[in-house]
Motif scaffolding. Structure first.
Motif, PDB file in Angstrom:
ATOM      1  N   ALA B 119       0.846  -1.282  -0.095  1.00 30.64           N
ATOM      2  CA  ALA B 119      -0.007  -0.156   0.137  1.00 30.64           C
ATOM      3  C   ALA B 119       0.889   1.251  -0.002  1.00 30.64           C
ATOM      4  O   ALA B 119       2.104   1.146   0.190  1.00 30.64           O
ATOM      5  N   ALA B 120       0.192   2.465  -0.373  1.00 33.92           N
ATOM      6  CA  ALA B 120       0.941   3.710  -0.263  1.00 33.92           C
ATOM      7  C   ALA B 120       0.016   4.826   0.856  1.00 33.92           C
ATOM      8  O   ALA B 120      -1.298   4.593   0.289  1.00 33.92           O
ATOM      9  N   PHE B 121       0.536   5.263   1.531  1.00 27.27           N
ATOM     10  CA  PHE B 121      -0.057   5.917   2.384  1.00 27.27           C
ATOM     11  C   PHE B 121       0.084   7.529   2.129  1.00 27.27           C
ATOM     12  O   PHE B 121       1.306   7.747   2.318  1.00 27.27           O
ATOM     13  N   THR B 122      -0.696   8.518   1.983  1.00 28.82           N
ATOM     14  CA  THR B 122      -0.554   9.876   2.340  1.00 28.82           C
ATOM     15  C   THR B 122      -0.282  10.364   3.605  1.00 28.82           C
ATOM     16  O   THR B 122      -0.663   9.597   4.380  1.00 28.82           O
ATOM     17  N   LEU B 123       0.145  11.460   3.782  1.00 33.25           N
ATOM     18  CA  LEU B 123       0.221  12.011   5.356  1.00 33.25           C
ATOM     19  C   LEU B 123      -1.143  12.266   5.986  1.00 33.25           C
ATOM     20  O   LEU B 123      -1.234  11.815   6.854  1.00 33.25           O
ATOM     21  N   ALA B 124      -2.215  12.607   4.752  1.00 33.87           N
ATOM     22  CA  ALA B 124      -3.455  12.785   5.740  1.00 33.87           C
ATOM     23  C   ALA B 124      -4.017  11.565   6.455  1.00 33.87           C
ATOM     24  O   ALA B 124      -4.626  11.252   7.257  1.00 33.87           O
ATOM     25  N   GLU B 125      -3.803  10.436   5.314  1.00 32.39           N
ATOM     26  CA  GLU B 125      -4.169   9.090   5.615  1.00 32.39           C
ATOM     27  C   GLU B 125      -3.286   8.510   6.954  1.00 32.39           C
ATOM     28  O   GLU B 125      -4.342   8.035   7.779  1.00 32.39           O
ATOM     29  N   LEU B 126      -2.384   8.762   7.115  1.00 30.69           N
ATOM     30  CA  LEU B 126      -1.352   8.429   8.364  1.00 30.69           C
ATOM     31  C   LEU B 126      -1.997   9.194   9.506  1.00 30.69           C
ATOM     32  O   LEU B 126      -2.353   8.657  10.450  1.00 30.69           O
ATOM     33  N   LYS B 127      -2.387  10.423   9.300  1.00 31.58           N
ATOM     34  CA  LYS B 127      -2.759  11.237  10.456  1.00 31.58           C
ATOM     35  C   LYS B 127      -4.273  10.788  10.826  1.00 31.58           C
ATOM     36  O   LYS B 127      -4.793  11.152  11.980  1.00 31.58           O
ATOM     37  N   ARG B 128      -4.999  10.188  10.058  1.00 29.49           N
ATOM     38  CA  ARG B 128      -6.437   9.493  10.360  1.00 29.49           C
ATOM     39  C   ARG B 128      -6.146   8.316  11.233  1.00 29.49           C
ATOM     40  O   ARG B 128      -7.343   8.171  11.818  1.00 29.49           O
ATOM     41  N   LEU B 129      -5.170   7.460  11.174  1.00 29.46           N
ATOM     42  CA  LEU B 129      -4.982   6.674  11.778  1.00 29.46           C
ATOM     43  C   LEU B 129      -5.008   6.669  13.391  1.00 29.46           C
ATOM     44  O   LEU B 129      -4.412   7.853  13.814  1.00 29.46           O
ATOM     45  N   PRO B 130      -5.246   5.628  14.426  1.00 26.77           N
ATOM     46  CA  PRO B 130      -4.915   6.169  15.749  1.00 26.77           C
ATOM     47  C   PRO B 130      -3.353   6.448  16.161  1.00 26.77           C
ATOM     48  O   PRO B 130      -2.751   5.906  15.279  1.00 26.77           O
ATOM     49  N   SER B 131      -3.291   7.594  16.697  1.00 30.05           N
ATOM     50  CA  SER B 131      -1.785   8.068  16.887  1.00 30.05           C
ATOM     51  C   SER B 131      -1.347   7.680  18.624  1.00 30.05           C
ATOM     52  O   SER B 131      -2.318   7.282  19.196  1.00 30.05           O
ATOM     53  N   ARG B 132      -0.018   7.756  18.484  1.00 30.10           N
ATOM     54  CA  ARG B 132       0.637   7.653  19.833  1.00 30.10           C
ATOM     55  C   ARG B 132       1.571   8.804  20.025  1.00 30.10           C
ATOM     56  O   ARG B 132       2.139   9.357  19.102  1.00 30.10           O
ATOM     57  N   THR B 133       1.365   9.544  21.102  1.00 31.65           N
ATOM     58  CA  THR B 133       2.334  10.729  21.451  1.00 31.65           C
ATOM     59  C   THR B 133       2.976  10.257  22.676  1.00 31.65           C
ATOM     60  O   THR B 133       2.303   9.457  23.645  1.00 31.65           O
ATOM     61  N   GLN B 134       4.601  10.495  22.576  1.00 26.34           N
ATOM     62  CA  GLN B 134       5.391   9.880  23.876  1.00 26.34           C
ATOM     63  C   GLN B 134       6.306  11.036  23.887  1.00 26.34           C
ATOM     64  O   GLN B 134       6.752  11.544  22.866  1.00 26.34           O
ATOM     65  N   ILE B 135       6.884  11.159  25.235  1.00 25.56           N
ATOM     66  CA  ILE B 135       7.729  12.162  25.542  1.00 25.56           C
ATOM     67  C   ILE B 135       8.942  11.129  25.919  1.00 25.56           C
ATOM     68  O   ILE B 135       9.087  10.460  26.849  1.00 25.56           O
ATOM     69  N   THR B 136      10.276  11.131  24.957  1.00 24.13           N
ATOM     70  CA  THR B 136      11.099  10.241  25.134  1.00 24.13           C
ATOM     71  C   THR B 136      12.417  10.862  25.284  1.00 24.13           C
ATOM     72  O   THR B 136      12.619  11.816  24.501  1.00 24.13           O
ATOM     73  N   ARG B 137      13.433  10.030  25.438  1.00 20.22           N
ATOM     74  CA  ARG B 137      14.927  10.765  25.348  1.00 20.22           C
ATOM     75  C   ARG B 137      15.506  10.220  24.044  1.00 20.22           C
ATOM     76  O   ARG B 137      15.476   9.006  23.787  1.00 20.22           O
ATOM     77  N   HIS B 138      16.038  11.116  23.332  1.00 18.00           N
ATOM     78  CA  HIS B 138      16.776  10.754  22.181  1.00 18.00           C
ATOM     79  C   HIS B 138      18.255  10.817  22.649  1.00 18.00           C
ATOM     80  O   HIS B 138      18.631  11.480  23.065  1.00 18.00           O
ATOM     81  N   ALA B 139      18.794   9.540  22.328  1.00  9.65           N
ATOM     82  CA  ALA B 139      20.341   9.280  22.992  1.00  9.65           C
ATOM     83  C   ALA B 139      20.930   8.945  21.478  1.00  9.65           C
ATOM     84  O   ALA B 139      20.998   8.155  20.636  1.00  9.65           O
ATOM     85  N   CYS B 140      21.820  10.044  21.029  1.00 13.24           N
ATOM     86  CA  CYS B 140      22.618  10.046  20.016  1.00 13.24           C
ATOM     87  C   CYS B 140      23.936   9.165  20.321  1.00 13.24           C
ATOM     88  O   CYS B 140      24.579   9.196  21.189  1.00 13.24           O
ATOM     89  N   GLU B 141      24.618   8.445  19.162  1.00 12.60           N
ATOM     90  CA  GLU B 141      25.535   7.630  19.413  1.00 12.60           C
ATOM     91  C   GLU B 141      26.925   8.672  19.784  1.00 12.60           C
ATOM     92  O   GLU B 141      27.808   8.154  20.437  1.00 12.60           O
TER      93      GLU B 141
END
Lengths: 261, 256
Positions: B119-141
């Protein structure tokens, strides 16, 4: 090796050295190789981001606790213009690192992999050492100082002993002097385990499984800073250790740790 | 990494060596990450295997409070349309430039490979799917870290929407800056592994991988690929050649 009061005997003839057992010698040199690889790659990794912080967060856009002149990488001023994430003063910002294609030191590709490979070697050897050491009694008999030995006067006496020219009467191997036991014990039971735990606290997969590590060290960047100061302590130990080997007869001590007495 | 036709027999030999080493270490076959007979890659594989053996499956990375969100640098590719950057694709760079100019109205994420319904998803299609929001730590190498809020679609939802074929083991990600990298199915199905289109309550900024980036919270930063264009599910391990991490000297697994 410091001469004299290994068994807290005053002026008595020091007990005859028993030499280093073969498994101790094997562990010793494996740990030397692992430690040198870890120290070298550790400095390479630090040079990629030569700034230390406290807490969970630390990057070029926040103030550092300490900055090292290890590479040309620490150039927060060379970022692009900052964009605010919220329309309030003091809000978090983002900015683009624009000097990347210009000059950026990063040898972490092999540096990290070699660091972790050497860590595996050290962990495996360290575990073998602790297991054999515990089952043979080496740890309690030769390494851990007795509590009653640790009087300030005994410590001071042993310290002064180190400043005198070292005699030939100390053998290669246990019994060890008081400060010698103390420093070996701190390395084996405090510094190296702390090194391992703070190292694991920097691994995202490990802290997902065991978030307790983040609480234990006060965050990812705190663990990184403690990891660095443990490294400094271990390098100071290495320098003192090699200095004592030289002071008590380099050839004899090296022979004792390779071929045995 | 040096490449060329003359290296091929040597690489085949390396692969044979690697698979026997892999067998000894992992007890599996070609579906495992290869070591190429390289000592460092053997260490990487040992770390990967040890993590999979010893760490609890799908444990969640720590999530933080809104007040913990910090400043965060944008590094590596910060605009795939800029030919002056060190990582630039002559093929995909100009395409990205057009998409960027139209605010990604024509952007699509293709999902193919070992799936039942590509399949191919447009941005609008992705945004219509159930979302998850998370506040996480990004650890760079590199050693730095930042705490950010990410909003997106769990990768698991997308994989469930297209349907995995039996034997699907890895998920590969292809980006507009011509980088490609993959993760195993365990990380792909991790609840915090999301395809993020939002950052700190806003659209994902250009420098952080607009319009869509991957977030893999159980590995260091370079696995969370930016500027996604294509996802390919595979049965076998794919090092993605010169676009991938390994041939550029980096460990494929970066949970450490």
């Amino acid at each position: 090796m410091p001469a004299g009061d290994a068994a807290a005997g005053d002026g008595a003839t020091p007990p005859q050295s028993s030499g280093h057992r073969a498994w101790v010698r094997l562990c010793h040199w494996t740990i030397v190789a692992g430690f040198l690889a870890l120290a070298f790659t550790g400095v390479m990794i630090l040079a990629v981001h030569p700034r230390l912080y406290w807490g969970e967060v630390g990057n070029d856009l926040v103030p550092a606790l300490i900055e090292f002149p290890l590479s040309g990488n620490s150039r927060p001023a060379d970022y692009g213009p900052a964009t605010l994430f919220a329309d309030v003063p003091g809000a978090p910002v983002t900015a683009t690192r624009d000097y990347e294609h210009d000059y950026f030191f990063n040898e972490n590709g092999w540096g990290r992999s070699l660091h972790f490979l050497a860590a595996w070697v050290l962990v495996a050897t360290g575990l073998a050492y602790l297991l054999i050491g515990a089952s043979t009694g080496h740890l309690w008999r030769d390494l851990l100082p007795r509590l009653r030995e640790l009087s300030p006067s005994a410590l001071w006496r042993d310290f002064r002993n180190h400043l005198k020219p070292q005699g030939d009467d100390s053998g290669g191997g246990p019994p060890y002097g008081l400060l010698q036991k103390l420093s070996y014990s701190v390395v084996v039971f405090v510094a190296l385990p702390l090194m391992l735990l703070t190292g694991l606290t920097m691994a995202p997969a490990v802290t997902a499984g065991y978030p307790l590590l983040l609480d234990l060290f006060g965050g990812y960047q705190s663990a990184r800073t403690i990891h660095f100061f443990c490294f400094v302590a271990l390098v100071l130990f290495l320098l003192a250790h090699v200095a004592m080997v030289v002071a008590t007869g380099f050839r004899r001590q090296i022979r004792a740790m390779t071929l045995g007495n | 990494m040096k490449k060329g036709k003359e290296d091929l027999p040597r690489r085949d030999f390396m692969k044979a060596l690697a698979s026997s080493a892999g067998l000894a270490l992992a007890g599996c076959g070609q579906t495992e990450p290869p070591t190429y007979g390289h000592l460092l890659r053997m260490g990487d594989l040992l770390t990967y295997k040890a993590h999979r053996l010893l760490l609890p499956e799908h444990a969640l990375a720590r999530e933080y409070d809104y007040g913990d969100i910090s400043s965060v640098p944008a590094i590596g590719t910060t605009n795939p349309a800029d030919p002056a950057r060190s990582i630039y694709s002559a093929e995909h760079g100009p395409v990205y430039e057009k998409l960027l100019a139209d605010e990604f109205a024509d952007w699509k994420l293709t999902v193919e490979g070992s799936v039942l319904r590509p399949a191919a998803f447009t941005l609008a299609e992705l945004k219509r799917l159930p979302s998850r929001t998370q506040i996480t730590r990004h650890a760079c190498e590199e050693g730095w870290s930042a705490i950010c809020q990410w909003t997106g679609v769990p990768l698991r939802s997308i994989l469930e929407a297209v349907g995995l074929q039996p034997g699907a083991r890895y998920v590969q990600f292809h980006a507009y800056d011509d980088l490609a990298d993959g993760i195993d199915m365990l990380d792909a199905l991790h609840p915090q592994t999301i395809l993020a289109y939002g950052m700190n309550g806003r659209e994902l900024p250009l420098g952080h991988g607009a319009p869509l980036r991957l977030r893999v919270e159980t590995q260091v930063g370079y696995k969370s690929m930016k500027f996604l264009r294509r996802i390919v599910v595979t049965e076998h391990f794919d090092d993605n050649g010169s676009q991938g991490a390994i041939q550029n000297g980096w460990s494929w697994y970066a949970g450490i």
